[in-house]
Design a protein around this motif. Structure first.
Motif, PDB file in Angstrom:
ATOM      1  N   MET A   1      -2.618  -0.505  -2.325  1.00 18.16           N
ATOM      2  CA  MET A   1      -1.625   0.328  -2.927  1.00 18.16           C
ATOM      3  C   MET A   1      -0.257   0.146  -2.308  1.00 18.16           C
ATOM      4  O   MET A   1       0.674   0.837  -2.670  1.00 18.16           O
ATOM      5  CB  MET A   1      -2.027   1.800  -2.787  1.00 18.16           C
ATOM      6  CG  MET A   1      -2.893   2.261  -3.914  1.00 18.16           C
ATOM      7  SD  MET A   1      -2.094   3.446  -4.952  1.00 18.16           S
ATOM      8  CE  MET A   1      -3.170   4.814  -4.741  1.00 18.16           C
TER       9      MET A   1
ATOM     10  N   LYS B   1       2.724  -0.280  -4.709  1.00 14.86           N
ATOM     11  CA  LYS B   1       2.989   0.789  -5.674  1.00 14.86           C
ATOM     12  C   LYS B   1       4.150   1.652  -5.186  1.00 14.86           C
ATOM     13  O   LYS B   1       4.395   1.794  -3.995  1.00 14.86           O
ATOM     14  CB  LYS B   1       1.757   1.686  -5.863  1.00 14.86           C
ATOM     15  CG  LYS B   1       0.576   0.986  -6.498  1.00 14.86           C
ATOM     16  CD  LYS B   1       0.788   0.836  -7.977  1.00 14.86           C
ATOM     17  CE  LYS B   1      -0.466   0.301  -8.638  1.00 14.86           C
ATOM     18  NZ  LYS B   1      -0.339   0.285 -10.085  1.00 14.86           N
ATOM     19  N   LEU B   2       4.855   2.222  -6.136  1.00 16.57           N
ATOM     20  CA  LEU B   2       5.977   3.108  -5.859  1.00 16.57           C
ATOM     21  C   LEU B   2       5.511   4.537  -6.096  1.00 16.57           C
ATOM     22  O   LEU B   2       4.951   4.843  -7.155  1.00 16.57           O
ATOM     23  CB  LEU B   2       7.128   2.780  -6.821  1.00 16.57           C
ATOM     24  CG  LEU B   2       8.283   3.779  -6.879  1.00 16.57           C
ATOM     25  CD1 LEU B   2       9.103   3.705  -5.587  1.00 16.57           C
ATOM     26  CD2 LEU B   2       9.150   3.503  -8.091  1.00 16.57           C
ATOM     27  N   HIS B   3       5.745   5.417  -5.129  1.00 15.29           N
ATOM     28  CA  HIS B   3       5.429   6.824  -5.369  1.00 15.29           C
ATOM     29  C   HIS B   3       6.596   7.439  -6.130  1.00 15.29           C
ATOM     30  O   HIS B   3       7.745   7.355  -5.710  1.00 15.29           O
ATOM     31  CB  HIS B   3       5.184   7.596  -4.065  1.00 15.29           C
ATOM     32  CG  HIS B   3       4.756   9.001  -4.359  1.00 15.29           C
ATOM     33  ND1 HIS B   3       3.488   9.308  -4.786  1.00 15.29           N
ATOM     34  CD2 HIS B   3       5.448  10.159  -4.368  1.00 15.29           C
ATOM     35  CE1 HIS B   3       3.402  10.602  -5.021  1.00 15.29           C
ATOM     36  NE2 HIS B   3       4.592  11.146  -4.778  1.00 15.29           N
TER      37      HIS B   3
ATOM     38  N   GLU C   1       2.937  10.547  -8.953  1.00 16.63           N
ATOM     39  CA  GLU C   1       1.923   9.494  -8.974  1.00 16.63           C
ATOM     40  C   GLU C   1       2.483   8.174  -8.469  1.00 16.63           C
ATOM     41  O   GLU C   1       3.686   8.011  -8.320  1.00 16.63           O
ATOM     42  CB  GLU C   1       1.341   9.340 -10.372  1.00 16.63           C
ATOM     43  CG  GLU C   1       2.355   9.208 -11.462  1.00 16.63           C
ATOM     44  CD  GLU C   1       1.746   9.351 -12.846  1.00 16.63           C
ATOM     45  OE1 GLU C   1       1.906   8.396 -13.620  1.00 16.63           O
ATOM     46  OE2 GLU C   1       1.129  10.380 -13.149  1.00 16.63           O
ATOM     47  N   ASN C   2       1.579   7.256  -8.238  1.00 15.21           N
ATOM     48  CA  ASN C   2       1.943   5.913  -7.801  1.00 15.21           C
ATOM     49  C   ASN C   2       1.993   5.013  -9.025  1.00 15.21           C
ATOM     50  O   ASN C   2       1.037   4.974  -9.814  1.00 15.21           O
ATOM     51  CB  ASN C   2       0.938   5.391  -6.777  1.00 15.21           C
ATOM     52  CG  ASN C   2       0.997   6.191  -5.502  1.00 15.21           C
ATOM     53  OD1 ASN C   2       2.073   6.510  -5.020  1.00 15.21           O
ATOM     54  ND2 ASN C   2      -0.149   6.540  -4.956  1.00 15.21           N
TER      55      ASN C   2
ATOM     56  N   ASP D   1       4.026   1.206 -10.877  1.00 14.87           N
ATOM     57  CA  ASP D   1       4.544  -0.120 -10.554  1.00 14.87           C
ATOM     58  C   ASP D   1       6.070  -0.152 -10.531  1.00 14.87           C
ATOM     59  O   ASP D   1       6.672  -0.759  -9.648  1.00 14.87           O
ATOM     60  CB  ASP D   1       4.026  -1.157 -11.551  1.00 14.87           C
ATOM     61  CG  ASP D   1       2.530  -1.361 -11.415  1.00 14.87           C
ATOM     62  OD1 ASP D   1       2.047  -1.426 -10.279  1.00 14.87           O
ATOM     63  OD2 ASP D   1       1.845  -1.435 -12.460  1.00 14.87           O
TER      64      ASP D   1
ATOM     65  N   ALA E   1       8.495  -0.621  -5.458  1.00 14.32           N
ATOM     66  CA  ALA E   1       8.160  -0.290  -4.077  1.00 14.32           C
ATOM     67  C   ALA E   1       9.044  -1.117  -3.145  1.00 14.32           C
ATOM     68  O   ALA E   1       9.339  -2.280  -3.414  1.00 14.32           O
ATOM     69  CB  ALA E   1       6.691  -0.588  -3.811  1.00 14.32           C
TER      70      ALA E   1
ATOM     71  N   GLU F   1       3.208   1.160 -15.463  1.00 12.52           N
ATOM     72  CA  GLU F   1       2.029   1.016 -14.623  1.00 12.52           C
ATOM     73  C   GLU F   1       1.097   0.026 -15.319  1.00 12.52           C
ATOM     74  O   GLU F   1       0.817   0.165 -16.517  1.00 12.52           O
ATOM     75  CB  GLU F   1       1.336   2.362 -14.425  1.00 12.52           C
ATOM     76  CG  GLU F   1       0.268   2.317 -13.375  1.00 12.52           C
ATOM     77  CD  GLU F   1      -0.264   3.692 -13.017  1.00 12.52           C
ATOM     78  OE1 GLU F   1      -1.224   3.718 -12.230  1.00 12.52           O
ATOM     79  OE2 GLU F   1       0.241   4.698 -13.511  1.00 12.52           O
TER      80      GLU F   1
ATOM     81  N   GLY G   1       9.540   6.739  -1.548  1.00 13.80           N
ATOM     82  CA  GLY G   1       9.449   6.548  -2.987  1.00 13.80           C
ATOM     83  C   GLY G   1      10.674   7.046  -3.725  1.00 13.80           C
ATOM     84  O   GLY G   1      11.760   7.179  -3.162  1.00 13.80           O
TER      85      GLY G   1
END
Length: 132
Positions: free
Chosen positions: A1, A4-6, A19-20, A22, A37, A55, A76
């Motif tokens: 993860m 991934k971008l929060h 949420e996480n 793309d 990210a 995502e 994030g």
């Protein structure tokens, strides 16, 4: 993860998304910008427009926002939006009707304050219409 971008989307009423993802594209005051990210920290004012949330393996989510701020930190992206509505909930016929009424309100305004408020509403409705 780690790639991934929060992403948090917050309105005055509540936390709408946390949420996480793309990538998120944000309508900044100086223009649209994409956040992945590891993006450099920054803060900007939002202009009316559409946030696109990407995502992998899921359809892109599009959310109309009006006013607010976006902040990118090592943790994030957080968007604090004054007003939000999913684009799929916008109804073109209803918006066209509301734009007509708002334009009448601008023309019929009897004071500067009333005219300013009516113009702000008209501008907001036109921005929502552009999101369609």
């Amino acid at each position: 993860m780690a790639d991934k971008l929060h992403f948090d989307l917050v309105s005055p009423e509540r936390l709408l998304l946390s949420e996480n993802v793309d990538m998120v594209t944000v309508p900044g005051k100086e223009g649209d910008f994409g956040v992945l990210a590891g993006h450099s920290p920054m803060m900007t004012v939002l202009r009316p427009g559409v946030i696109n949330v990407d995502e992998a393996g899921k359809p892109q989510r599009r959310i109309f926002v009006r006013g607010g701020f976006a902040e990118v930190t090592p943790a994030g992206l957080t968007v604090l939006a004054e007003h939000t509505i999913p684009v799929e909930e916008l109804d073109q016929a209803k918006l066209d009707l509301e734009i007509g009424y708002a334009a009448e309100d601008v023309a019929d305004a009897t004071s500067d304050d009333a005219r300013l408020a009516a113009q702000e509403k008209l501008d907001h409705l036109k921005q929502m219409h552009l999101a369609l």
